[in-house]
Design an enzyme around this catalytic site. Structure first.
Site, PDB file in Angstrom:
ATOM      1  N   HIS A   1       3.086   6.618 -18.340  1.00 23.27           N
ATOM      2  CA  HIS A   1       2.697   5.261 -18.259  1.00 23.27           C
ATOM      3  C   HIS A   1       1.183   5.386 -18.817  1.00 23.27           C
ATOM      4  O   HIS A   1       0.335   6.245 -18.202  1.00 23.27           O
ATOM      5  CB  HIS A   1       2.698   4.612 -17.123  1.00 23.27           C
ATOM      6  CG  HIS A   1       4.157   4.461 -16.725  1.00 23.27           C
ATOM      7  ND1 HIS A   1       4.684   3.181 -16.472  1.00 23.27           N
ATOM      8  CD2 HIS A   1       4.961   5.241 -16.281  1.00 23.27           C
ATOM      9  CE1 HIS A   1       5.918   3.262 -15.731  1.00 23.27           C
ATOM     10  NE2 HIS A   1       6.159   4.767 -15.679  1.00 23.27           N
TER      11      HIS A   1
ATOM     12  N   ARG B   1       0.302 -11.367 -11.228  1.00 19.10           N
ATOM     13  CA  ARG B   1       0.564 -10.591 -10.143  1.00 19.10           C
ATOM     14  C   ARG B   1      -0.155 -11.584  -8.815  1.00 19.10           C
ATOM     15  O   ARG B   1      -1.374 -12.147  -9.161  1.00 19.10           O
ATOM     16  CB  ARG B   1      -0.378  -9.321  -9.945  1.00 19.10           C
ATOM     17  CG  ARG B   1       0.340  -8.285 -11.015  1.00 19.10           C
ATOM     18  CD  ARG B   1      -0.288  -7.047 -10.826  1.00 19.10           C
ATOM     19  NE  ARG B   1       0.228  -5.899 -11.881  1.00 19.10           N
ATOM     20  CZ  ARG B   1      -0.391  -4.737 -12.212  1.00 19.10           C
ATOM     21  NH1 ARG B   1      -1.274  -4.287 -11.446  1.00 19.10           N
ATOM     22  NH2 ARG B   1       0.373  -4.000 -12.998  1.00 19.10           N
TER      23      ARG B   1
END
Length: 641
Positions: free
Chosen positions: A512, A365
């Site tokens: 998740h 990221r």
């Protein structure tokens, strides 16, 4: 004309229309009026001078309240800005923003002079002078045109930009503080004399509004507390945090390193890799016992996958891209799309669900260079990710199982934690009804478990609401690590389905789940939490054997081999150095056990034991078999000490 005011205890009182909050405080008690900082009208925090126009719920806020401390710190930021203007000339200082942050405040300023620690001390003294003057702080509302004229005359581009960002129907307010004034929505304490305990901490660079395309300003950080002892405790904690800084300890203990050749990307050294592997193996063991299936997905995948998942629209600025055979690919910032493909790769039945897919997945990221911070903020990290594909009727049970797993893992490290439920953000994707359904499901699970939690409005992921876990370390600092996200969107995006007991296709729901969150960041947190003195099971070197003289080296190495044969990470330090020096070296390396051997130990096939952190200066002499049993038992039980 009278209005009715309802106080927090349910009591009701009548006042004249236009009665101020301060007057209400005075009518209740002299001491309350003395301690009042601001008030609340129907839950909204307001200045003491605010008048009550209609029947309302009213509360008086003091420094004992969280809202009071926040206002106090925000007023301290204005106090600092006034002192800076006085010292360096109002025309030479342009003010950016000065918000409250966790444990303090900051103010971004544009000034030619580079500020130093000596300047901070000068600013503090000027702040103390303004406090002694007890300058009143008063709010005034102005029109947009007036505001632009006022700050335009000062040549202040930052305030003008902020004015333009204020919605057209919102009031614009300025707070006057003697000769100083600032654009601010408030509220503030009634006068500078109320701000007693503060400290300026440091100064750093910060791009205006966090955009690297904008000018770099100087950001001054400070803090303020109700009592001096609280400030002293906080400053002590900061000093202790410096000693525990994972970047410093990581280098000293040879755990990890960083290089300019890969900014924000940690290099694991052999000892650090041991810690990481132990964490993964512990989590893997618990997951295997709970029927998780481990997978591995590619680091880069086609751009169209990220368009399908929604990351292209909602997360593109945080991603890295490349081109292969004239086709655009992206390094994965998250593991979930790959797991969606795995689920979709086979026909699924309702009997197969829940399907629990786990991965220790490396993600990338983009972070601005100024935001990078050792292991705490990096550009590539490993997520202990899992995605659980469930039927709607399985949601509550599966999330409960995840909650139990998180509790077990955090308990192993002695972490206490708090929980927050993060709801739909502004940039969310998908059907609002599905969001409502997901949020309702998470509320139901948390309420059913009886676990206390708070609501974090609009802080969910773009594809679903989530439960966030904040662990508390040895210095009482809070870190967000584990997360559970309930997702109705990805199954829609990827057209996932299973065959129900009616023979028809049905849409699964995805949970998740991450527990460490980022393993790299978790290692940074653990390093600081334990000050580098990891529990025995995590320590890169668990025992060091120290021969008193070279003649004892052969026996020392034989002891090491016995320990290693039973899985204990042991080494011998048989350097030609004095035993006292080698013991100090072992202490600095924070090795849990030092086993000293000399003539007596060789003859009795024993070791003299020195345990890390023990206040007992004696060295009990025990057999090698006894210490081996003790070590393997502690390791197996994952004892904290």
């Amino acid at each position: 004309m009278a209005i009715q005011v309802t106080l927090p205890n349910g009591a009701q009182r009548e006042y004249e229309v236009g009665t101020s909050i301060s007057s209400v405080a005075e009518s209740i008690s002299t001491s309350l009026a003395k301690n009042a900082l601001v008030g609340k009208i129907n839950g909204q925090v307001v200045d003491l001078t605010t008048e009550i126009a209609v029947d309302s719920k009213v509360a008086i806020v003091t420094l004992d309240d969280a809202e009071g401390l926040e206002v106090y710190r925000h007023s301290a930021a204005h106090l600092m800005a006034q002192a800076i203007k006085r010292l360096y000339g109002g025309e030479n200082v342009k003010l950016g923003i000065g918000p409250v942050i966790e444990d303090g405040f900051f103010y971004d300023i544009d000034i030619e002079q580079t500020l130093t620690p000596d300047d901070l001390r000068k600013i503090e003294k000027e702040m103390e002078k303004i406090v002694s003057e007890n300058v009143p702080i008063r709010r005034r509302e102005v029109s947009r045109e007036e505001a632009k004229n006022i700050f335009g005359a000062l040549g202040d581009p930052y305030k003008l930009e902020l004015i333009d960002a204020i919605p057209g129907d919102a009031p614009i307010s300025i707070y006057d503080q003697g000769e100083f004034f600032d654009l601010c929505r408030g509220p503030h304490v009634p006068s500078t004399g109320r701000i007693k305990v503060f400290k300026l901490l440091n100064v750093s660079g910060a791009y205006w509004r966090g955009d690297s395309k904008n000018k770099m300003l100087q950001r001054i950080y400070g803090t303020a507390f109700a009592k001096k002892q609280q400030l002293d405790d906080y400053l002590f904690q900061l000093e202790e945090a410096k000693k525990r800084d994972h970047r410093k300890l990581g280098k000293e203990l040879e755990l990890f390193m960083f290089s300019e050749e890969a900014p924000g990307m940690p290099f694991y050294l052999p000892k650090g890799m041991i810690v990481r592997n132990e964490l993964e193996q512990y989590s893997r063991y618990l997951q295997n016992a709970r029927d998780y299936k481990e997978v591995r997905t590619p680091f880069i995948m086609n751009q169209r996958l990220w368009e399908q998942s929604g990351h292209w629209d909602h997360y593109q600025e945080n991603m890295y891209f490349t081109e292969v055979d004239e086709v655009k690919f992206a390094l994965k910032p998250m593991n979930c799309p790959g797991h969606m493909l795995i689920f979709k790769s086979a026909l699924r039945s309702y009997r197969d669900l829940p399907i629990r897919i786990a991965e220790f997945g490396q993600v990338h990221r983009h972070e601005f260079s100024g935001a990078l911070n050792g292991m705490m903020r990096v550009r590539t990290f490993c997520q202990d990710d899992a995605h659980i594909f469930v039927r709607p009727d399985q949601i509550q049970d599966e999330i409960s199982r995840v909650l139990q797993l998180i509790d077990e893992i955090y308990g192993c490290f002695g972490f206490e934690y708090s929980i927050g439920l993060s709801t739909r953000p502004e940039d969310s994707m998908g059907d609002p009804e599905l969001w409502d359904q997901a949020e309702s499901a998470l509320h139901s699970v948390l309420q059913a478990t009886g676990i206390p939690y708070k609501i974090n409005e609009a802080d969910g992921a773009f594809y679903g609401p989530k439960i966030d876990f904040r662990i508390t370390d040895a210095l009482k600092r809070s870190w967000q690590c584990a997360t559970i996200q309930l997702d109705f969107q990805m199954p829609e995006k990827f057209d996932l389905s299973y065959i129900g007991d009616d023979g028809q296709k049905h849409r699964p729901v995805v949970i998740h789940r991450a527990i460490y969150g980022s393993i790299d960041r978790f290692i940074g947190i653990l390093t600081e939490h334990f000050a580098g003195a990891f529990p025995l099971w995590l320590s890169p070197v668990q025992a060091i054997v120290l021969p008193i003289a070279p003649v004892h080296a052969e026996y020392a190495n034989a002891v090491v081999e016995k320990l290693k044969a039973e899985g204990v990470r042991a080494v011998a330090d048989d350097r030609n150095e004095k035993i006292g020096y080698r013991i100090r070296e072992a202490q600095l390396s924070k090795t849990p056990y030092m086993l000293v051997v000399g003539d007596n130990e060789v003859s009795t096939q024993s070791v003299a034991v020195r345990k890390r952190g023990s206040q007992d200066q004696s060295q009990p002499v025990i057999t090698v078999e006894t210490i081996l049993t003790q070590l393997t038992s502690e390791i197996a039980n994952k004892a904290l000490s």
